[in-house]
Design an enzyme around this catalytic site. Structure first.
Site, short mmCIF file in Angstrom:
data_model
loop_
_atom_site.label_atom_id
_atom_site.label_comp_id
_atom_site.label_asym_id
_atom_site.label_seq_id
_atom_site.Cartn_x
_atom_site.Cartn_y
_atom_site.Cartn_z
N ASP A 140 0.87 -1.18 0.00
CA ASP A 140 0.00 0.00 0.00
C ASP A 140 0.90 1.23 0.00
OD1 ASP A 140 -1.79 -2.11 0.55
OD2 ASP A 140 -3.08 -0.82 1.78
N LYS A 184 -10.04 0.40 -2.67
CA LYS A 184 -9.98 0.15 -1.23
C LYS A 184 -10.39 1.40 -0.48
CE LYS A 184 -6.85 -1.07 2.58
NZ LYS A 184 -5.51 -1.61 2.94
N LYS A 198 -6.73 3.52 -3.47
CA LYS A 198 -7.14 3.51 -2.06
C LYS A 198 -7.37 4.93 -1.58
CE LYS A 198 -5.12 2.20 2.45
NZ LYS A 198 -4.00 1.48 3.10
#
Length: 217
Positions: free
Chosen positions: A91, A184, A155
């Site tokens: 991430d 996400k 995300k």
């Protein structure tokens, strides 16, 4: 939903003061509730890998966290180390300042180099946009750059910046990438109602430290 709620959850602990005992508890909870993954700072990846060995719980490590303003070379190195030690998801925080400066080529290259580094270990990359700092137009641009660079996910947030996941931003992100890229939602999702709303808005994964509460509600 196309899967059970627990499999949407990245069980997350990214506080700088998180202790070994807390990380161990995180992993045990992820095993007990069969969450999709744990999401941790890269220092903890080897420890998580030892605790989760043989299970289907994945390990996501954050890179360039939480600001995204480090050099691309540093992000690539951090990615290599995290993946080598057991992370199969990365991430990464996008270079927000470069995006806002209009240096789109640098933003895309930053993401692409991390994606390529992760690919060496068959790992995927989620790009954290920090949507609370972006205009809607910038969110659309960031999503397209992320997809062009080969990211698997876009995300919403680090959870440490300005604002967290918002339904309208999740919908916008979903509309700004193809079906080949997932979304996400993370930041401030603390109960089942909020998680289901994010999934309904287009989220494929939920980053939260409240996973047990969400699936138990």
């Amino acid at each position: 939903m196309n899967k059970s709620l627990n499999k949407y959850i990245d069980h997350t602990l990214l506080r700088p003061d998180a202790t070994k005992a807390e990380i161990e508890k995180l992993c045990k909870e992820a095993l007990e509730y069969d969450f999709y993954s744990v999401c941790v700072n890269s220092y903890w990846v080897p420890f998580c890998a030892s605790l989760l060995e043989g299970s289907d719980v994945n390990i996501a490590a954050v890179v360039g966290f939480p600001l995204g303003a480090m050099s691309t070379e540093s992000k690539v190195y951090e990615t290599h180390v995290a993946c080598r030690e057991g992370a199969n998801e990365i991430d990464m925080v996008m270079n927000i300042g470069a995006l806002k400066s209009g240096n789109l080529e640098a933003v895309e290259d930053d993401i692409r180099q991390v994606v390529n580094a992760a690919k060496e270990f068959n790992a995927i990359v989620k790009v954290i946009l920090e949507t609370g700092l972006l205009t809607n137009d910038e969110i659309v641009t960031a999503c397209k750059l992320s997809e062009n660079a080969g990211a698997a996910f876009v995300k919403t947030s680090t959870g440490f910046g300005h604002g967290g996941a918002e339904l309208d931003k999740v919908k916008l992100m979903r509309a700004s990438v193809s079906k080949d890229v997932s979304v996400k939602a993370s930041g401030g999702i603390r109960d089942k109602e909020a998680a289901l709303a994010m999934i309904d808005a287009g989220a494929d994964r939920i980053g939260t430290s409240s996973g047990m509460k969400i699936v138990s509600d």
